[in-house]
Every structure is written in structure tokens, then in C-alpha cells.
Design an enzyme around this catalytic site. Structure first.
Site: not given
Ligand SMILES: *[C@@H]1O[C@H](CO)[C@@H](O)[C@H](O)[C@H]1NC(C)=O
Length: 256
Positions: A225, A248
């Protein structure tokens, strides 16, 4: 000339400091000496807490809490609390610290695994590993199965701390986010390697909130993430030389 001179002086001072800590081991608190087994199966939490209590309560300058190499220490959810009498605590993580498997968390608050709280002057130094044993949690994440999901714990939380340093450390396989910096100031993070599989749910690298004067440099964050999530109340944050991905990138979630 002057600069070179000061570097040489600094290096020699460090050598002297190092030699002293080996000869005069009065402020080195090794978890071994407090009964930690390090076989990856025995719960070593009580040994760590006793060693922490003495390290934190020592009035003899900076204490070193030593976690030896070549062993794996299993810890249940644990909080290392300040304020300390010691001028600072150097946590020397040479071996591996491991979380219990998800099935062994029954009856325990799953909010976080390891927390350092209200400490001024804390230096967490590797090259050891903090392993969250996340693999059994991930399939039960609310991201995958909203109906029958489990709240997974944050791996490492720094709460209300100041003058913290973290370096040469590996954080791997957190059940949820790997490192959370909350209400802290003067934080220096260098040479951290934070890894989890690219498809592991909600495994942010570093979450920062309500904190100021932070430097993050020369690190690798490869998780499922956000690499770094910057939440509300964060200021004076410098990030340089951080490799992010496959998750991300750096996300600023502060409301403008
Ligand atoms: C971040 O960088 C700015 C610009 O170089 C500098 O003024 C500031 O002191 C730095 N902050 C920290 C916490 O090092």
C-alpha cells in the site's frame, strides 16, 4: 582542514565510546540476561519488559537494550513506556523480533504489536529484523472479505516520543501498516528497508501524523500500500533518497 579535523576527532570519540561500552557494561541490558530464549517459539515478552524496565530506570547516562544476533525472539503485543530516567535508550536490534501467528492472538487487542511511548532520546538501530508474521492476517483483511474480516495490528508504533532515531533496520511482513509515527518530534530515519508482498492489503510503509521535524532518508519501501502516508498535523518533514514501490507512492492526506 578544520572539517577534516573535527571528523577525525568525532570518529575517535566514537571509538572511545564504543570501547567503554564493552569494558564497562553496567548500562548494557541484554535481553538474554533477563531470560529471553530466542528460539522463535517461547514468548520472550516478559524478559524484554524486565530488561526495558532496568534500562529505562537506569540513572547512569544512556542505556543500551541489546537484542543479540542469531536468534529469533517471539513477542506478544508489547509497550515500552517512558518517560525514562536514563538520558537515552539505544535499542540495538541485532537478531530478529517476530510477532506471533494470527491464530495465537486470541484474546489480545489487535490494534498494534510493538509500541514505544513517551520516550525522549530513543535510538533503534539494526541491522536486525522486525517481522510482523502478517501472512495469516492478509487473507482475512476487510479489503478482501468485508463480511468476515479481522482488524489487523500495526507493526511498530512510536507515540508521543521525541528525539528518535531509527537506522539500518528491516521491517517485514506487517499485518497492517509497518511503522506509525504519532505525536512525535525530531525523528531521524535512515537506511530502513520495509518490505511486504505487493498484493498484501493495507501494508503501508510509514504513516505519520501530528508530528514535526522529521527526516527520512536512504530507504527502501516495497509494500502493498502507501509508501509513506502523511496525515494531519504533520510539519517540517524531509524525505530524500527513498525508493518506493510496488505499493503506492508518497501520499499527502493532510487536508489543505
Ligand atoms: C528540511 O529541509 C529544510 C530545507 O533544507 C531545512 O530548512 C529544515 O531544517 C529541514 N528539516 C529537518 C527536520 O531537517
Amino acid at each position: 582542514m578544520d572539517i577534516i579535523f573535527s571528523i577525525v576527532v568525532l570518529l575517535s570519540l566514537q571509538r572511545i565510546g564504543h570501547a567503554r561500552s564493552i569494558i564497562d557494561s553496567t548500562n548494557v541490558f541484554s535481553v538474554d540476561a533477563y531470560g529471553a530464549v530466542g528460539d522463535g517459539k517461547t514468548d520472550d515478552s516478559q524478559a524484554f519488559l524486565k530488561a526495558w524496565k532496568d534500562a529505562c530506570g537506569s540513572k547512569d547516562g544512556v542505556s543500551t537494550l541489546s537484542i543479540p544476533s542469531g536468534k529469533t525472539f517471539l513477542l506478544k503485543p508489547i509497550t515500552f513506556s517512558g518517560p525514562c530516567q536514563a538520558a537515552g535508550i539505544h535499542v540495538q536490534i541485532l537478531g530478529t523480533i517476530q510477532a506471533p501467528q494470527q491464530s495465537e492472538w486470541s484474546g489480545v487487542d489487535p490494534d498494534m504489536w510493538i509500541m514505544f511511548r513517551e520516550i525522549s532520546g530513543l535510538n533503534l538501530e539494526g541491522p536486525g529484523t522486525i517481522d510482523g508474521s502478517g501472512s495469516q492476517w492478509w487473507p482475512k483483511s476487510c479489503k478482501h472479505s468485508p463480511k468476515a474480516c479481522l482488524q489487523a495490528p500495526t507493526q511498530l508504533v512510536m507515540m508521543g516520543c521525541s528525539h528518535i532515531q531509527m537506522s539500518h533496520l528491516k521491517l517485514v511482513n506487517s499485518p497492517r501498516n509497518h511503522l506509525s509515527i504519532a505525536s512525535c518530534d525530531n525523528v531521524v530515519m535512515n537506511d530502513l528497508t520495509i518490505t511486504a508482498p505487493g498484493d498484501s492489503p493495507n501494508t503501508d510503509g510509514i504513516d505519520i501524523s501530528n508530528s514535526k521535524s522529521i527526516v527520512l532518508s536512504n530507504s527502501i519501501i516495497a509494500t502493498g500500500d502507501d509508501c509513506v502516508a502523511i496525515n494531519s498535523g504533520t510539519s517540517d518533514l524531509n524525505i530524500t533518497g527513498v525508493a518506493c514501490g510496488p505499493g503506492h507512492g508518497i501520499r499527502n492526506l493532510q487536508s489543505k
